[in-house]
Motif scaffolding. Structure first.
Motif, PDB file in Angstrom:
ATOM      1  N   ALA A  93      -3.203  -5.119   1.257  1.00  0.00           N
ATOM      2  CA  ALA A  93      -3.982  -4.035   1.438  1.00  0.00           C
ATOM      3  C   ALA A  93      -3.649  -2.486   1.224  1.00  0.00           C
ATOM      4  O   ALA A  93      -4.422  -1.811   0.826  1.00  0.00           O
ATOM      5  CB  ALA A  93      -4.778  -4.008   3.070  1.00  0.00           C
ATOM      6  N   PHE A  94      -2.363  -2.488   1.062  1.00  0.00           N
ATOM      7  CA  PHE A  94      -1.861  -0.998   0.805  1.00  0.00           C
ATOM      8  C   PHE A  94      -0.682  -1.292  -0.325  1.00  0.00           C
ATOM      9  O   PHE A  94       0.472  -0.842  -0.193  1.00  0.00           O
ATOM     10  CB  PHE A  94      -1.104  -0.635   2.037  1.00  0.00           C
ATOM     11  CG  PHE A  94      -2.077  -0.330   3.343  1.00  0.00           C
ATOM     12  CD1 PHE A  94      -2.802   0.984   3.337  1.00  0.00           C
ATOM     13  CD2 PHE A  94      -2.152  -1.467   4.142  1.00  0.00           C
ATOM     14  CE1 PHE A  94      -3.590   0.961   4.376  1.00  0.00           C
ATOM     15  CE2 PHE A  94      -3.163  -1.370   5.050  1.00  0.00           C
ATOM     16  CZ  PHE A  94      -3.965   0.004   5.271  1.00  0.00           C
ATOM     17  N   LYS A  95      -1.211  -1.905  -1.391  1.00  0.00           N
ATOM     18  CA  LYS A  95      -0.330  -2.181  -2.581  1.00  0.00           C
ATOM     19  C   LYS A  95       0.221  -0.811  -3.158  1.00  0.00           C
ATOM     20  O   LYS A  95       1.558  -0.924  -3.388  1.00  0.00           O
ATOM     21  CB  LYS A  95      -1.148  -2.846  -3.555  1.00  0.00           C
ATOM     22  CG  LYS A  95      -1.576  -4.215  -3.217  1.00  0.00           C
ATOM     23  CD  LYS A  95      -2.636  -4.800  -4.779  1.00  0.00           C
ATOM     24  CE  LYS A  95      -2.815  -6.149  -4.123  1.00  0.00           C
ATOM     25  NZ  LYS A  95      -3.850  -6.743  -5.227  1.00  0.00           N
ATOM     26  N   ALA A 144       1.656  -2.640   9.007  1.00  0.00           N
ATOM     27  CA  ALA A 144       2.150  -4.124   9.716  1.00  0.00           C
ATOM     28  C   ALA A 144       2.487  -4.069  11.058  1.00  0.00           C
ATOM     29  O   ALA A 144       1.757  -4.759  11.912  1.00  0.00           O
ATOM     30  CB  ALA A 144       3.186  -4.563   8.883  1.00  0.00           C
ATOM     31  N   LEU A 145       2.865  -2.958  11.583  1.00  0.00           N
ATOM     32  CA  LEU A 145       3.267  -2.892  13.006  1.00  0.00           C
ATOM     33  C   LEU A 145       1.917  -2.544  13.849  1.00  0.00           C
ATOM     34  O   LEU A 145       1.641  -3.158  14.974  1.00  0.00           O
ATOM     35  CB  LEU A 145       4.208  -1.609  13.311  1.00  0.00           C
ATOM     36  CG  LEU A 145       5.640  -2.029  13.112  1.00  0.00           C
ATOM     37  CD1 LEU A 145       6.437  -0.595  12.829  1.00  0.00           C
ATOM     38  CD2 LEU A 145       6.375  -2.911  14.022  1.00  0.00           C
ATOM     39  N   PHE A 205       2.777  -8.272   7.808  1.00  0.00           N
ATOM     40  CA  PHE A 205       3.281  -7.988   6.551  1.00  0.00           C
ATOM     41  C   PHE A 205       2.354  -8.323   5.479  1.00  0.00           C
ATOM     42  O   PHE A 205       2.288  -7.377   4.574  1.00  0.00           O
ATOM     43  CB  PHE A 205       4.765  -8.544   6.587  1.00  0.00           C
ATOM     44  CG  PHE A 205       5.033  -8.724   5.161  1.00  0.00           C
ATOM     45  CD1 PHE A 205       5.870  -7.623   4.697  1.00  0.00           C
ATOM     46  CD2 PHE A 205       5.215  -9.815   4.183  1.00  0.00           C
ATOM     47  CE1 PHE A 205       6.342  -7.526   3.183  1.00  0.00           C
ATOM     48  CE2 PHE A 205       5.616  -9.626   2.825  1.00  0.00           C
ATOM     49  CZ  PHE A 205       6.134  -8.685   2.538  1.00  0.00           C
ATOM     50  N   ALA A 206       1.833  -9.791   5.407  1.00  0.00           N
ATOM     51  CA  ALA A 206       1.133 -10.000   4.430  1.00  0.00           C
ATOM     52  C   ALA A 206      -0.295  -9.092   4.221  1.00  0.00           C
ATOM     53  O   ALA A 206      -0.552  -8.368   3.029  1.00  0.00           O
ATOM     54  CB  ALA A 206       0.637 -11.240   4.474  1.00  0.00           C
ATOM     55  N   GLY A 220       6.970   1.666   1.163  1.00  0.00           N
ATOM     56  CA  GLY A 220       7.360   0.707   2.101  1.00  0.00           C
ATOM     57  C   GLY A 220       7.286   1.182   3.571  1.00  0.00           C
ATOM     58  O   GLY A 220       6.716   0.433   4.577  1.00  0.00           O
ATOM     59  N   GLU A 221       7.505   2.499   3.815  1.00  0.00           N
ATOM     60  CA  GLU A 221       7.445   2.956   5.524  1.00  0.00           C
ATOM     61  C   GLU A 221       5.950   2.915   5.775  1.00  0.00           C
ATOM     62  O   GLU A 221       5.720   2.498   6.949  1.00  0.00           O
ATOM     63  CB  GLU A 221       7.937   4.455   5.264  1.00  0.00           C
ATOM     64  CG  GLU A 221       7.936   4.726   6.692  1.00  0.00           C
ATOM     65  CD  GLU A 221       9.007   4.182   7.660  1.00  0.00           C
ATOM     66  OE1 GLU A 221       8.616   4.026   9.085  1.00  0.00           O
ATOM     67  OE2 GLU A 221       9.942   3.479   6.987  1.00  0.00           O
TER      68      GLU A 221
END
Length: 145
Positions: free
Chosen positions: A29-31, A42-43, A23-24, A35-36
């Motif tokens: 990295a993808f500011k 993150a996954l 998540f972090a 959300g998707e």
């Protein structure tokens, strides 16, 4: 429940830690991403990291662990923002009180000055009423043409 039944406490701790890292990573990295997209990143991070350690977790369990990390992050962020807002709120209230006090002082000064000007001016004496000029009783003839 499924996660608890099929993993040890140590493995669950690692899974939640890696999910938090995922998540972090996605959050920083993808500011600019939505959300998707962040969730997918993150996954992918968490899945690769866990599989390299020999821990196999389904995508659903991994997604729920990442979303838990997200909810914890939001709760902490909200608490920090609420804590930071309080001093600012107090400062704003103090500034408002100071502004109102300053305005009240200026208004009192203005009223005192206006009252002093009215009382320091000498009272105005009414002018005597004009006396009508005496009317001659003689009549002047009017001629018409």
């Amino acid at each position: 429940m499924w996660l608890e039944a099929r993993t040890t406490a140590a493995q669950r701790e690692v899974i939640h830690k890696i999910a938090g890292e995922g998540f972090a990573f996605a959050q920083t990295a993808f500011k600019e991403a939505g959300g998707e997209r962040k969730l997918q990143e993150a996954l992918q991070y968490a899945s690769l990291t866990l599989s390299s350690q020999g821990i196999v977790v389904s995508k659903v369990e991994l997604k729920s662990a990442i979303e838990k990390a997200y909810l914890e992050y939001k709760a902490k962020t909200k608490a920090v923002l609420a804590t930071e807002a309080q001093p600012n709120e107090h400062a704003a209230q103090a500034a408002a009180k100071e502004a109102v006090s300053g305005l009240a002082a200026k208004l009192n000064d203005f009223l005192a000055q206006a009252t002093a000007e009215v009382t320091s001016v000498a009272p105005v004496q009414p002018e005597p009423a004009p006396t009508p000029a005496p009317v001659d009783s003689a009549q002047i003839p009017v001629t018409t043409v």
